[in-house]
Design a protein around this motif. Structure first.
Motif, PDB file in Angstrom:
ATOM      1  N   MET A 291       0.781  -1.089   0.044  1.00 14.63           N
ATOM      2  CA  MET A 291      -0.037   0.195   0.018  1.00 14.63           C
ATOM      3  C   MET A 291       1.043   1.238   0.036  1.00 14.63           C
ATOM      4  SD  MET A 291      -2.843   1.431   3.029  1.00 14.63           S
ATOM      5  CE  MET A 291      -3.681   0.105   3.021  1.00 14.63           C
ATOM      6  N   GLU A 292       0.584   2.222  -0.820  1.00 16.25           N
ATOM      7  CA  GLU A 292       1.413   3.448  -0.938  1.00 16.25           C
ATOM      8  C   GLU A 292       1.140   4.263   0.170  1.00 16.25           C
ATOM      9  OE1 GLU A 292       0.901   5.454  -4.639  1.00 16.25           O
ATOM     10  OE2 GLU A 292       2.063   3.931  -5.733  1.00 16.25           O
ATOM     11  N   LEU A 293       1.855   4.955   0.639  1.00  9.00           N
ATOM     12  CA  LEU A 293       1.474   6.026   1.829  1.00  9.00           C
ATOM     13  C   LEU A 293       0.122   6.776   1.497  1.00  9.00           C
ATOM     14  CD1 LEU A 293       2.379   6.493   4.718  1.00  9.00           C
ATOM     15  CD2 LEU A 293       3.987   8.315   3.845  1.00  9.00           C
ATOM     16  N   LYS A 294       0.148   7.295   0.211  1.00 12.68           N
ATOM     17  CA  LYS A 294      -1.037   8.248  -0.331  1.00 12.68           C
ATOM     18  C   LYS A 294      -2.312   7.590  -0.282  1.00 12.68           C
ATOM     19  CE  LYS A 294      -2.836  10.563  -4.416  1.00 12.68           C
ATOM     20  NZ  LYS A 294      -2.583  10.723  -5.951  1.00 12.68           N
ATOM     21  N   THR A 295      -2.267   6.209  -0.339  1.00  8.85           N
ATOM     22  CA  THR A 295      -3.483   5.281  -0.337  1.00  8.85           C
ATOM     23  C   THR A 295      -3.911   5.104   0.964  1.00  8.85           C
ATOM     24  OG1 THR A 295      -2.587   4.135  -2.327  1.00  8.85           O
ATOM     25  CG2 THR A 295      -4.316   3.069  -1.032  1.00  8.85           C
ATOM     26  N   PHE A 296      -2.854   5.234   2.004  1.00  9.25           N
ATOM     27  CA  PHE A 296      -3.343   5.064   3.374  1.00  9.25           C
ATOM     28  C   PHE A 296      -3.780   6.324   3.863  1.00  9.25           C
ATOM     29  CE2 PHE A 296      -2.475   5.935   7.867  1.00  9.25           C
ATOM     30  CZ  PHE A 296      -3.294   4.837   8.272  1.00  9.25           C
ATOM     31  N   PHE A 297      -3.495   7.319   3.282  1.00  9.89           N
ATOM     32  CA  PHE A 297      -4.225   8.633   3.904  1.00  9.89           C
ATOM     33  C   PHE A 297      -5.483   8.753   3.238  1.00  9.89           C
ATOM     34  CE2 PHE A 297       0.709  10.463   4.245  1.00  9.89           C
ATOM     35  CZ  PHE A 297       0.745   9.969   5.583  1.00  9.89           C
TER      36      PHE A 297
ATOM     37  N   TYR B  57       4.736  14.806   9.097  1.00 11.36           N
ATOM     38  CA  TYR B  57       4.755  15.661   7.969  1.00 11.36           C
ATOM     39  C   TYR B  57       3.849  15.314   6.905  1.00 11.36           C
ATOM     40  CZ  TYR B  57       6.561  17.437   3.771  1.00 11.36           C
ATOM     41  OH  TYR B  57       6.759  18.030   2.206  1.00 11.36           O
ATOM     42  N   ALA B  58       4.062  14.099   6.287  1.00  9.19           N
ATOM     43  CA  ALA B  58       3.482  13.619   5.394  1.00  9.19           C
ATOM     44  C   ALA B  58       1.939  13.698   5.544  1.00  9.19           C
ATOM     45  CB  ALA B  58       3.921  12.269   4.973  1.00  9.19           C
ATOM     46  N   ALA B  59       1.487  13.342   6.712  1.00  7.87           N
ATOM     47  CA  ALA B  59       0.168  13.151   6.788  1.00  7.87           C
ATOM     48  C   ALA B  59      -0.544  14.545   6.810  1.00  7.87           C
ATOM     49  CB  ALA B  59      -0.225  12.639   8.129  1.00  7.87           C
ATOM     50  N   LYS B  60       0.241  15.609   7.399  1.00  7.07           N
ATOM     51  CA  LYS B  60      -0.412  16.704   7.451  1.00  7.07           C
ATOM     52  C   LYS B  60      -0.107  17.686   6.164  1.00  7.07           C
ATOM     53  CE  LYS B  60      -0.558  21.414   9.053  1.00  7.07           C
ATOM     54  NZ  LYS B  60      -1.722  22.025   9.982  1.00  7.07           N
ATOM     55  N   THR B  61       0.634  17.246   5.344  1.00  4.44           N
ATOM     56  CA  THR B  61       0.818  17.725   3.956  1.00  4.44           C
ATOM     57  C   THR B  61      -0.444  17.170   3.229  1.00  4.44           C
ATOM     58  OG1 THR B  61       3.320  18.014   4.058  1.00  4.44           O
ATOM     59  CG2 THR B  61       2.262  17.844   1.774  1.00  4.44           C
ATOM     60  N   PHE B  62      -0.638  16.057   3.220  1.00  2.00           N
ATOM     61  CA  PHE B  62      -1.736  15.431   2.350  1.00  2.00           C
ATOM     62  C   PHE B  62      -3.117  15.866   2.740  1.00  2.00           C
ATOM     63  CE2 PHE B  62      -4.979  12.126   1.233  1.00  2.00           C
ATOM     64  CZ  PHE B  62      -4.398  11.890  -0.117  1.00  2.00           C
ATOM     65  N   GLY B  63      -3.198  16.750   4.100  1.00  2.00           N
ATOM     66  CA  GLY B  63      -4.454  17.269   4.447  1.00  2.00           C
ATOM     67  C   GLY B  63      -5.435  16.358   5.612  1.00  2.00           C
ATOM     68  N   CYS B  64      -4.633  15.064   6.159  1.00  2.00           N
ATOM     69  CA  CYS B  64      -5.130  14.576   7.039  1.00  2.00           C
ATOM     70  C   CYS B  64      -5.551  15.333   8.549  1.00  2.00           C
ATOM     71  CB  CYS B  64      -4.125  13.289   7.393  1.00  2.00           C
ATOM     72  SG  CYS B  64      -4.216  12.255   6.015  1.00  2.00           S
TER      73      CYS B  64
ATOM     74  N   GLU C  53      -7.525   6.497   2.542  1.00  2.00           N
ATOM     75  CA  GLU C  53      -8.442   5.553   3.291  1.00  2.00           C
ATOM     76  C   GLU C  53      -8.549   5.999   4.945  1.00  2.00           C
ATOM     77  OE1 GLU C  53      -6.851   1.768   2.633  1.00  2.00           O
ATOM     78  OE2 GLU C  53      -7.584   1.751   0.446  1.00  2.00           O
ATOM     79  N   THR C  54      -7.484   6.603   5.272  1.00  2.00           N
ATOM     80  CA  THR C  54      -7.589   6.930   6.748  1.00  2.00           C
ATOM     81  C   THR C  54      -7.226   8.659   7.050  1.00  2.00           C
ATOM     82  OG1 THR C  54      -6.494   4.757   7.124  1.00  2.00           O
ATOM     83  CG2 THR C  54      -6.700   6.226   8.844  1.00  2.00           C
ATOM     84  N   PRO C  55      -8.425   9.553   6.681  1.00  2.00           N
ATOM     85  CA  PRO C  55      -8.033  10.664   6.753  1.00  2.00           C
ATOM     86  C   PRO C  55      -8.178  11.391   8.134  1.00  2.00           C
ATOM     87  CG  PRO C  55     -10.456  10.342   6.409  1.00  2.00           C
ATOM     88  CD  PRO C  55      -9.781   8.972   6.201  1.00  2.00           C
ATOM     89  N   LYS C  56      -8.180  10.427   9.148  1.00  2.00           N
ATOM     90  CA  LYS C  56      -8.254  11.219  10.529  1.00  2.00           C
ATOM     91  C   LYS C  56      -7.673  10.039  11.351  1.00  2.00           C
ATOM     92  CE  LYS C  56     -10.941  12.661  14.365  1.00  2.00           C
ATOM     93  NZ  LYS C  56     -12.300  13.086  15.068  1.00  2.00           N
ATOM     94  N   PHE C  57      -6.611  10.395  12.119  1.00  2.00           N
ATOM     95  CA  PHE C  57      -5.923   9.403  12.897  1.00  2.00           C
ATOM     96  C   PHE C  57      -4.902  10.284  14.019  1.00  2.00           C
ATOM     97  CE2 PHE C  57      -3.128   9.650   9.088  1.00  2.00           C
ATOM     98  CZ  PHE C  57      -2.035   9.704   9.579  1.00  2.00           C
ATOM     99  N   ALA C  58      -4.725   9.425  15.097  1.00  2.00           N
ATOM    100  CA  ALA C  58      -3.567   9.925  16.055  1.00  2.00           C
ATOM    101  C   ALA C  58      -2.174   9.134  15.661  1.00  2.00           C
ATOM    102  CB  ALA C  58      -4.115   9.614  17.422  1.00  2.00           C
ATOM    103  N   VAL C  59      -1.185  10.112  16.215  1.00  2.00           N
ATOM    104  CA  VAL C  59       0.271   9.660  15.706  1.00  2.00           C
ATOM    105  C   VAL C  59       0.954   9.638  17.156  1.00  2.00           C
ATOM    106  CG1 VAL C  59       2.454  10.170  14.331  1.00  2.00           C
ATOM    107  CG2 VAL C  59       0.268  10.863  13.505  1.00  2.00           C
TER     108      VAL C  59
END
Length: 251
Positions: free
Chosen positions: A1-7, A28-35, A9-15
């Motif tokens: 699964m590409e990271l983009k695909t995860f984001f 950084y990647a999640a923030k940039t993607f708009g999650c 499918e999962t637009p909201k999560f805790a880190v």
């Protein structure tokens, strides 16, 4: 699964955030993607202060909300007894706390920065993550430590060349009781050695002695600075040893 695909499918999560290379890039990647994300950091006596400082700095730079809490890990007998699976008991306690905090904030999915270079068969703590249902998007995307560093450098993250860091308990031999004074001594000694310009090293305890493990390129420097090393570490250890076997890269 590409990271983009995860984001996607999962637009909201805790880190679960440590301020290290991997969790910083994930944030950084999640923030940039708009999650919609929030970072959680649990502080304990097993962490040096610079790790906490780095986490707060990164969260501020990325404009990501960061929740911090503390846990007295030294109250857990299965941790302080320092058995072979100490990491499992520690991770279980830390991630349960994160799960409770994140759930209260409305986050049902928790992710960590485990990457594809991390071998689940060699890390007791990975079992705790699996049991608690923690997701590892970097690992699922097949991103190795080297690739995460490269992507972090391209993103301009100050963590891109940050040495991998394991908690202070890893300096203590299995079976040796972990205590607050012992952790403080290790932390102070490593800070002292860091002032001499050494990086990505470990000080392992051997009774009252210290064994310094350095990357190959720094071993000769240690020989040149042996008097200074002895001077800064003498307050903490009766004997100081230099491991001539280079410390392996963790990338």
């Amino acid at each position: 699964m590409e990271l983009k695909t995860f984001f996607e499918e999962t637009p909201k999560f805790a880190v679960a955030f440590s301020g290290g290379v991997d969790s910083s890039y994930l944030l950084y990647a999640a923030k940039t993607f708009g999650c919609q994300i929030k970072a959680y950091m649990i502080q304990s006596p097993l962490q040096p202060q610079f790790e906490v400082d780095d986490a707060m700095k990164m969260a501020y730079m990325l404009d990501v909300p960061l929740a911090t809490d503390t846990i007295d890990i030294l109250d857990i007998d299965d941790v302080t007894a320092n058995p072979a699976d100490r990491c499992y008991h520690c991770k279980s306690a830390v991630f349960r706390r994160i799960r409770d905090l994140a759930s209260a904030d409305g986050y049902g999915i928790i992710c960590d920065g485990t990457n594809a270079s991390d071998d689940a068969s060699e890390r007791a703590g990975m079992r705790a993550l699996e049991e608690l249902g923690i997701r590892s998007p970097l690992r699922d995307a097949g991103l190795t430590k080297k690739q995460v560093r490269h992507l972090s450098r391209e993103a301009g993250l100050f963590t891109h060349d940050k040495p991998s860091y394991a908690c202070l308990a890893t300096r203590i031999q299995t079976g040796t009781q972990i205590t607050q004074p012992l952790l403080e001594k290790i932390d102070a000694a490593e800070n002292a050695l860091r002032t001499l310009g050494f990086t990505n090293f470990r000080i392992r305890l051997l009774g009252d002695a210290a064994k310094i493990q350095l990357p190959d390129a720094q071993i000769r420097t240690a020989g040149d600075k042996r008097r200074k090393i002895k001077e800064v570490l003498a307050p903490y250890f009766s004997d100081i040893l230099l491991d001539l076997k280079p410390r392996k890269s963790e990338d």
